[in-house]
Design a protein around this motif. Structure first.
Motif, PDB file in Angstrom:
ATOM      1  N   TRP A  83      -8.819  -1.597  -0.933  1.00  0.00           N
ATOM      2  CA  TRP A  83      -8.933  -0.860  -2.199  1.00  0.00           C
ATOM      3  C   TRP A  83      -8.290  -1.698  -3.289  1.00  0.00           C
ATOM      4  CZ3 TRP A  83     -11.587   3.101  -4.149  1.00  0.00           C
ATOM      5  CH2 TRP A  83     -11.192   3.611  -5.381  1.00  0.00           C
ATOM      6  N   GLY A  93      -4.025  -2.624  -0.846  1.00  0.00           N
ATOM      7  CA  GLY A  93      -4.498  -1.242  -0.858  1.00  0.00           C
ATOM      8  C   GLY A  93      -5.568  -1.059   0.208  1.00  0.00           C
ATOM      9  N   SER A 150       0.862  -1.190   0.000  1.00  0.00           N
ATOM     10  CA  SER A 150       0.000   0.000   0.000  1.00  0.00           C
ATOM     11  C   SER A 150       0.894   1.235   0.000  1.00  0.00           C
ATOM     12  CB  SER A 150      -0.881  -0.013   1.258  1.00  0.00           C
ATOM     13  OG  SER A 150      -1.230   1.297   1.645  1.00  0.00           O
ATOM     14  N   THR A 151       0.639   2.162  -0.907  1.00  0.00           N
ATOM     15  CA  THR A 151       1.465   3.380  -0.933  1.00  0.00           C
ATOM     16  C   THR A 151       1.261   4.188   0.355  1.00  0.00           C
ATOM     17  OG1 THR A 151      -0.255   4.578  -2.148  1.00  0.00           O
ATOM     18  CG2 THR A 151       1.500   3.557  -3.460  1.00  0.00           C
ATOM     19  N   ALA A 156      -2.492   4.610  -8.172  1.00  0.00           N
ATOM     20  CA  ALA A 156      -2.430   4.490  -6.708  1.00  0.00           C
ATOM     21  C   ALA A 156      -1.236   5.310  -6.257  1.00  0.00           C
ATOM     22  CB  ALA A 156      -2.260   3.035  -6.290  1.00  0.00           C
ATOM     23  N   CYS A 157      -1.485   6.345  -5.490  1.00  0.00           N
ATOM     24  CA  CYS A 157      -0.369   7.188  -5.054  1.00  0.00           C
ATOM     25  C   CYS A 157      -0.679   7.827  -3.713  1.00  0.00           C
ATOM     26  CB  CYS A 157      -0.078   8.272  -6.092  1.00  0.00           C
ATOM     27  SG  CYS A 157      -1.402   9.453  -6.293  1.00  0.00           S
ATOM     28  N   SER A 158       0.377   8.237  -3.037  1.00  0.00           N
ATOM     29  CA  SER A 158       0.249   8.921  -1.752  1.00  0.00           C
ATOM     30  C   SER A 158       1.205  10.104  -1.746  1.00  0.00           C
ATOM     31  CB  SER A 158       0.612   7.981  -0.597  1.00  0.00           C
ATOM     32  OG  SER A 158      -0.221   6.834  -0.624  1.00  0.00           O
ATOM     33  N   GLY A 163     -11.156   7.010  -4.775  1.00  0.00           N
ATOM     34  CA  GLY A 163     -11.263   7.137  -3.326  1.00  0.00           C
ATOM     35  C   GLY A 163     -10.029   7.830  -2.786  1.00  0.00           C
ATOM     36  N   VAL A 164     -10.198   8.463  -1.645  1.00  0.00           N
ATOM     37  CA  VAL A 164      -9.122   9.245  -1.030  1.00  0.00           C
ATOM     38  C   VAL A 164      -8.983   8.809   0.426  1.00  0.00           C
ATOM     39  CG1 VAL A 164      -8.416  11.572  -0.364  1.00  0.00           C
ATOM     40  CG2 VAL A 164      -9.577  11.219  -2.560  1.00  0.00           C
ATOM     41  N   LEU A 165      -7.759   8.601   0.847  1.00  0.00           N
ATOM     42  CA  LEU A 165      -7.499   8.212   2.240  1.00  0.00           C
ATOM     43  C   LEU A 165      -6.420   9.138   2.798  1.00  0.00           C
ATOM     44  CD1 LEU A 165      -7.926   6.130   4.556  1.00  0.00           C
ATOM     45  CD2 LEU A 165      -6.095   4.770   3.523  1.00  0.00           C
ATOM     46  N   GLY A 222      -3.583   9.793   0.272  1.00  0.00           N
ATOM     47  CA  GLY A 222      -3.605   8.685  -0.694  1.00  0.00           C
ATOM     48  C   GLY A 222      -4.775   8.819  -1.646  1.00  0.00           C
ATOM     49  N   ILE A 223      -4.497   8.561  -2.918  1.00  0.00           N
ATOM     50  CA  ILE A 223      -5.549   8.649  -3.935  1.00  0.00           C
ATOM     51  C   ILE A 223      -5.522   7.388  -4.790  1.00  0.00           C
ATOM     52  CG2 ILE A 223      -6.426   9.959  -5.921  1.00  0.00           C
ATOM     53  CD1 ILE A 223      -4.934  12.386  -4.812  1.00  0.00           C
ATOM     54  N   GLY A 224      -6.684   6.798  -4.958  1.00  0.00           N
ATOM     55  CA  GLY A 224      -6.826   5.667  -5.877  1.00  0.00           C
ATOM     56  C   GLY A 224      -7.821   6.054  -6.957  1.00  0.00           C
TER      57      GLY A 224
HETATM   58  C1  BTN Z   1     -11.619   4.817   0.136  1.00  0.00           C
HETATM   59  O1  BTN Z   1     -12.337   4.928  -0.842  1.00  0.00           O
HETATM   60  O2  BTN Z   1     -12.046   4.327   1.192  1.00  0.00           O
HETATM   61  C2  BTN Z   1     -10.205   5.301   0.047  1.00  0.00           C
HETATM   62  C3  BTN Z   1      -9.407   4.558  -0.974  1.00  0.00           C
HETATM   63  C4  BTN Z   1      -7.991   5.070  -1.076  1.00  0.00           C
HETATM   64  C5  BTN Z   1      -7.137   4.213  -1.961  1.00  0.00           C
HETATM   65  C6  BTN Z   1      -5.767   4.783  -2.148  1.00  0.00           C
HETATM   66  S1  BTN Z   1      -4.859   3.926  -3.382  1.00  0.00           S
HETATM   67  C7  BTN Z   1      -3.405   4.754  -2.918  1.00  0.00           C
HETATM   68  C8  BTN Z   1      -3.407   4.831  -1.418  1.00  0.00           C
HETATM   69  N1  BTN Z   1      -2.853   3.619  -0.848  1.00  0.00           N
HETATM   70  C9  BTN Z   1      -3.764   2.932  -0.171  1.00  0.00           C
HETATM   71  O3  BTN Z   1      -3.560   1.843   0.405  1.00  0.00           O
HETATM   72  N2  BTN Z   1      -4.928   3.558  -0.189  1.00  0.00           N
HETATM   73  C10 BTN Z   1      -4.866   4.798  -0.932  1.00  0.00           C
END
Ligand code: BTN
Length: 258
Positions: free
Chosen positions: A59, A51, A25-26, A68-70, A121-123, A136-138
């Motif tokens: 994810w 992810g 996971s990034t 997939a990036c952070s 999705g964004v974390l 983090g953005i996927g």
């Molecule tokens: C969500 O929708 O709940 C958030 C998803 C976030 C996914 C991204 S992918 C890059 C980064 N690394 C991860 O493990 N998660 C985020």
């Protein structure tokens, strides 16, 4: 685990780009290595094996089919707007999709949808070691309906290609995502959430609708969504007519407008 390449100047605001072929996971890597990262450094992976999403969800990143990036945010100007960086990122992703003609909408707290299905999705997390933000953005670029079906996401997820957008691949879309993100994060730092909120509201998938919010204690609260509050909380008028504001939770049901 070391990056396949590190490119100076290719991150945000002149930061570095650390590229992995495959990584669990990034976000996890960036949180664990935050002390080695500077403001604007971007950790990107072609594939993630673990992810992570919000609320302990996973994810899906199909190798070569998604972004997939952070991004590490350490500048003090982000401290006052830390709760809102995810919202700025969701708006940035929607900028990119709207430019490609896709009807992108944002869903509190920071999802991006196309025709009701999640495309990004964004974390956003705090690195406990040093207080930096890991954003983090996927983004699903060319993930196929078959891949979503295999992951049990047939009805709920989509990708740029599946939604009929550009034929571009993750590598060609990535620099555009970085530009959109830099622009929205700069605006957030300069003007606070007010600089983002009008566009959020114009693209809000929930405002004015009857929704049900799953709150952290497991309860569900139904009512009419009042949209994004000034500080980024979700506004809701519950069925008893009481106004409520939520910092966290999950919107689990969306009905048509009242
Ligand atoms: C969500 O929708 O709940 C958030 C998803 C976030 C996914 C991204 S992918 C890059 C980064 N690394 C991860 O493990 N998660 C985020």
């Amino acid at each position: 685990m070391t990056p396949a390449s590190v490119t100076a100047g290719a991150g945000l605001w002149g930061g570095r780009m650390l590229l992995f072929d495959e990584i669990p996971s990034t976000n996890t890597w960036a949180v664990e290595h935050s002390r080695e990262l500077g403001h604007g450094d971007v950790v990107r992976a072609a594939a993630q094996t673990a992810g992570r999403g919000r609320l302990t969800r996973s994810w899906l990143t199909v190798p070569g089919a998604g972004i997939a990036c952070s991004i590490l945010l350490r500048d003090p100007s982000f401290a006052p707007v830390a709760p809102n960086v995810g919202q700025a990122a969701a708006v940035a992703v929607s900028d990119l999709l709207l430019d490609d003609g896709l009807p992108a909408r944002v869903k509190w707290p920071n999802d991006v949808l196309v025709r009701g299905r999640k495309i990004a999705g964004v974390l956003a997390e705090l690195a406990p070691d040093d207080g930096a933000i890991v954003l983090g953005i996927g983004l699903n670029v060319s993930t196929t309906p078959e891949s979503f079906s295999a992951a049990g996401l047939a009805e709920t997820a989509t990708s740029i290609h599946a939604a009929g957008g550009t034929n571009g691949d993750p590598d060609s879309i990535f620099p555009r995502l970085m530009c959109a993100l830099e622009r929205r994060l700069d605006a957030l730092c300069r003007g606070g959430l007010d600089a983002i909120r009008p566009d959020w509201t114009a693209r809000d998938a929930l405002v004015g609708r009857r929704i049900e919010v799953l709150v952290p204690d497991g309860g569900r609260i139904a009512g009419r969504c009042g949209g994004l509050a000034q500080d980024g909380r979700l506004a809701l008028t519950d069925d008893a007519g009481t106004g409520r504001l939520f910092w966290s939770g999950d919107v689990v049901k969306i009905a048509s407008p009242y």
